[in-house]
Design a protein around this motif. Sequence first.
Motif, short mmCIF file in Angstrom:
data_model
loop_
_atom_site.label_atom_id
_atom_site.label_comp_id
_atom_site.label_asym_id
_atom_site.label_seq_id
_atom_site.Cartn_x
_atom_site.Cartn_y
_atom_site.Cartn_z
N ALA A 70 -10.02 -17.99 -1.97
CA ALA A 70 -10.13 -17.43 -3.31
C ALA A 70 -11.00 -16.17 -3.29
CB ALA A 70 -10.69 -18.46 -4.26
N VAL A 71 -12.04 -16.18 -2.49
CA VAL A 71 -12.96 -15.04 -2.44
C VAL A 71 -12.24 -13.80 -1.90
CG1 VAL A 71 -15.07 -14.15 -1.38
CG2 VAL A 71 -15.01 -16.48 -2.26
N PHE A 72 -11.39 -13.99 -0.89
CA PHE A 72 -10.67 -12.85 -0.34
C PHE A 72 -9.67 -12.28 -1.34
CE2 PHE A 72 -12.09 -14.40 3.85
CZ PHE A 72 -12.57 -13.22 4.36
N PHE A 73 -9.02 -13.14 -2.14
CA PHE A 73 -8.12 -12.65 -3.19
C PHE A 73 -8.92 -11.88 -4.24
CE2 PHE A 73 -4.92 -16.06 -2.08
CZ PHE A 73 -3.96 -15.16 -1.66
N MET A 74 -10.08 -12.39 -4.61
CA MET A 74 -10.92 -11.68 -5.58
C MET A 74 -11.36 -10.32 -5.04
SD MET A 74 -13.15 -14.86 -7.16
CE MET A 74 -14.54 -13.81 -7.38
N LEU A 75 -11.74 -10.29 -3.78
CA LEU A 75 -12.16 -9.04 -3.17
C LEU A 75 -11.01 -8.04 -3.11
CD1 LEU A 75 -14.31 -7.36 -1.76
CD2 LEU A 75 -13.71 -8.54 0.37
N SER A 76 -9.83 -8.52 -2.78
CA SER A 76 -8.66 -7.66 -2.74
C SER A 76 -8.38 -7.05 -4.11
CB SER A 76 -7.45 -8.47 -2.27
OG SER A 76 -6.28 -7.72 -2.35
N ASP A 77 -8.41 -7.88 -5.15
CA ASP A 77 -8.16 -7.39 -6.51
C ASP A 77 -9.27 -6.44 -6.98
OD1 ASP A 77 -5.82 -8.77 -6.62
OD2 ASP A 77 -6.61 -10.42 -7.85
N THR A 78 -10.50 -6.73 -6.59
CA THR A 78 -11.62 -5.85 -6.95
C THR A 78 -11.46 -4.48 -6.30
OG1 THR A 78 -13.09 -7.75 -7.17
CG2 THR A 78 -14.13 -5.59 -6.87
N LEU A 79 -11.07 -4.47 -5.03
CA LEU A 79 -10.85 -3.19 -4.35
C LEU A 79 -9.72 -2.40 -4.99
CD1 LEU A 79 -11.25 -4.37 -0.65
CD2 LEU A 79 -12.82 -2.90 -1.93
N LEU A 80 -8.66 -3.11 -5.39
CA LEU A 80 -7.56 -2.44 -6.09
C LEU A 80 -8.04 -1.80 -7.39
CD1 LEU A 80 -4.58 -4.93 -5.73
CD2 LEU A 80 -4.64 -2.56 -4.97
N ALA A 81 -8.82 -2.55 -8.16
CA ALA A 81 -9.31 -2.05 -9.45
C ALA A 81 -10.25 -0.87 -9.27
CB ALA A 81 -9.99 -3.16 -10.21
N ILE A 82 -11.16 -0.96 -8.31
CA ILE A 82 -12.09 0.14 -8.06
C ILE A 82 -11.32 1.39 -7.65
CG2 ILE A 82 -13.88 0.97 -6.47
CD1 ILE A 82 -15.01 -1.89 -6.48
N ASN A 83 -10.35 1.22 -6.77
CA ASN A 83 -9.57 2.35 -6.30
C ASN A 83 -8.78 3.00 -7.43
OD1 ASN A 83 -8.55 4.01 -4.09
ND2 ASN A 83 -6.61 2.99 -4.47
N LYS A 84 -8.27 2.20 -8.36
CA LYS A 84 -7.44 2.74 -9.42
C LYS A 84 -8.24 3.28 -10.60
CE LYS A 84 -3.37 1.78 -12.13
NZ LYS A 84 -2.41 2.73 -11.61
#
Length: 52
Positions: free
Chosen positions: A1-15
Amino acid sequence: AVFFMLSDTLLAINKFVSPLPMSQVWVLSTYYAAQILIVRNMLRARPAADPR
């Protein structure tokens, strides 16, 4: 779950915040790590085959 959260966080920061260098590499590596861990856990939790 933590890796999915990190992935989504990186997507949001990038966008929405600022472009991240090599964002695709970071997002995909965390996403794939999450999927690998899920599959690994599922395979480990499988009941052993009945020898009959």
